[in-house]
Every structure is written in C-alpha cells, then in structure tokens.
Design an enzyme around this catalytic site. Structure first.
Site, mmCIF file in Angstrom:
data_model
loop_
_atom_site.group_PDB
_atom_site.id
_atom_site.type_symbol
_atom_site.label_atom_id
_atom_site.label_comp_id
_atom_site.label_asym_id
_atom_site.label_seq_id
_atom_site.Cartn_x
_atom_site.Cartn_y
_atom_site.Cartn_z
ATOM 1 N N HIS A 68 -5.431 0.468 -2.060
ATOM 2 C CA HIS A 68 -5.901 -0.830 -1.574
ATOM 3 C C HIS A 68 -5.661 -1.841 -2.694
ATOM 4 O O HIS A 68 -5.811 -1.497 -3.876
ATOM 5 C CB HIS A 68 -7.392 -0.809 -1.265
ATOM 6 C CG HIS A 68 -7.749 -0.344 0.096
ATOM 7 N ND1 HIS A 68 -9.022 -0.473 0.604
ATOM 8 C CD2 HIS A 68 -7.020 0.239 1.082
ATOM 9 C CE1 HIS A 68 -9.071 0.027 1.825
ATOM 10 N NE2 HIS A 68 -7.862 0.472 2.141
ATOM 11 N N GLU A 80 0.858 -1.181 0.000
ATOM 12 C CA GLU A 80 0.000 0.000 0.000
ATOM 13 C C GLU A 80 0.894 1.232 0.000
ATOM 14 O O GLU A 80 2.004 1.221 0.522
ATOM 15 C CB GLU A 80 -0.931 0.030 1.218
ATOM 16 C CG GLU A 80 -2.113 -0.886 1.076
ATOM 17 C CD GLU A 80 -3.222 -0.620 2.085
ATOM 18 O OE1 GLU A 80 -3.218 0.426 2.769
ATOM 19 O OE2 GLU A 80 -4.107 -1.477 2.183
ATOM 20 N N HIS A 113 -4.603 6.785 -0.029
ATOM 21 C CA HIS A 113 -3.796 5.568 0.025
ATOM 22 C C HIS A 113 -4.386 4.548 -0.946
ATOM 23 O O HIS A 113 -5.479 4.740 -1.470
ATOM 24 C CB HIS A 113 -3.682 5.012 1.452
ATOM 25 C CG HIS A 113 -4.950 4.477 2.013
ATOM 26 N ND1 HIS A 113 -5.941 5.275 2.544
ATOM 27 C CD2 HIS A 113 -5.397 3.198 2.137
ATOM 28 C CE1 HIS A 113 -6.926 4.524 2.972
ATOM 29 N NE2 HIS A 113 -6.638 3.257 2.734
ATOM 30 N N ASP A 162 -9.771 2.796 8.232
ATOM 31 C CA ASP A 162 -9.855 4.014 7.411
ATOM 32 C C ASP A 162 -10.919 4.955 7.958
ATOM 33 O O ASP A 162 -10.668 6.147 8.168
ATOM 34 C CB ASP A 162 -10.191 3.677 5.952
ATOM 35 C CG ASP A 162 -9.106 2.888 5.253
ATOM 36 O OD1 ASP A 162 -7.923 3.034 5.602
ATOM 37 O OD2 ASP A 162 -9.463 2.105 4.339
#
Length: 163
Positions: free
Chosen positions: A99, A35, A97, A110
C-alpha cells in the site's frame, strides 16, 4: 527476521530474511510505484507459522498505484512446485501486497478478499493477509468463519522497511 504475535503469544508468525527482502524490493516509495504483491508460502507448526517464501509480482499481474490483482500465471505454479518438492511441508499461507502509506491498514476490498479466500481453504487454517507499507507491515489472519486476528510485531516498527 521479523516475529509477529497474536492472542497474547498463542499465535506466532516468523518472516524469514528472504521474505523481507522481497517486500523491501517493492515498497511504494515514490509516486509512480504501483502496488505489488504475491502469495506467502511456508511451514505450519501447530498454531505457529514460518513464512519461508513470498512470490514477487509476475508479468500477468495487474498493478496500479492503488490496486493489485494476481494474474493467471506464476504464483500458483510456484506454490504447486514448492508443495511437491517439499512433499507437502511448504504450503500456501496467504497473500501479500503493498500500500502507498507509511503504516498500512486493510481496505474493504482486502478484508472481503481475505474472507473469500479463507472460506475456500480445505485445511481449515486461517488465511494470512499481509500488507507492506513504507515503514510498517500489517498482518491479519482470517478464519473460514470470517473472524479476524490482527498480529503485532514483537520489535515495534519494521526496521527493514523504515528507511
């Protein structure tokens, strides 16, 4: 360029091509890809936001296949520099970010982190949480009270990521 809307067009988010290029560089296409993430910077126009910059991961960030944690150096310094150079026009908008899924959705972690960040905002604006998947992007605004607003793309899937 990507445009996103929420609440029947009352809120718009515009992502500049340079921002999309940062996302594209870190899509988790293969198993060993960790990630990645950073912060979103941009300008505010009433209820509308233009995301002009996305910081890339920095060496102090902690990155694994299924997690990303911002480190102590890099992102904040970039935000402070852009704030000063723009005389307060370019500001912190939120977080991004990746996934490792085609069409991402936020995890419980999150959602919790976005609520915590939103509660700390001094300007009262929602924090934008953006997750980049292999074929799509998820965008959510979270208010200081914890209320979530999910944005939808105006173009369907994200062609820049759909490869």
């Amino acid at each position: 360029m990507m445009d996103w809307t929420a609440n029947e067009g009352r809120f718009l988010i515009h992502l500049l091509p340079d921002v999309m290029a940062v996302f594209e560089a870190y899509v988790q296409r293969s198993l060993p890809d960790p990630e990645s993430g950073g912060i979103l910077l941009g300008t505010v126009h009433g209820p509308h936001i233009e995301v002009t910059h996305a910081t890339p991961p920095f060496p102090t960030d902690r990155r694994t296949r299924y997690s990303f944690e911002r480190g102590s150096k890099g992102h904040t310094e970039v935000a402070d520099q852009m704030w000063e150079e723009s005389r307060g026009i370019i500001r912190y908008i939120g977080e991004w970010h990746t996934h490792p899924e085609d069409y991402p959705s936020p995890s419980g972690i999150d959602l919790r982190e976005w609520k915590i960040s939103a509660a700390k905002r001094t300007d009262g604006r929602p924090v934008i949480g953006l997750i980049v998947g292999r074929k799509g992007i998820y965008i959510q605004g979270t208010s200081a009270a914890g209320k979530a607003i999910v944005y939808q793309t105006l173009l369907g899937n994200c062609p820049a990521l759909d490869q």
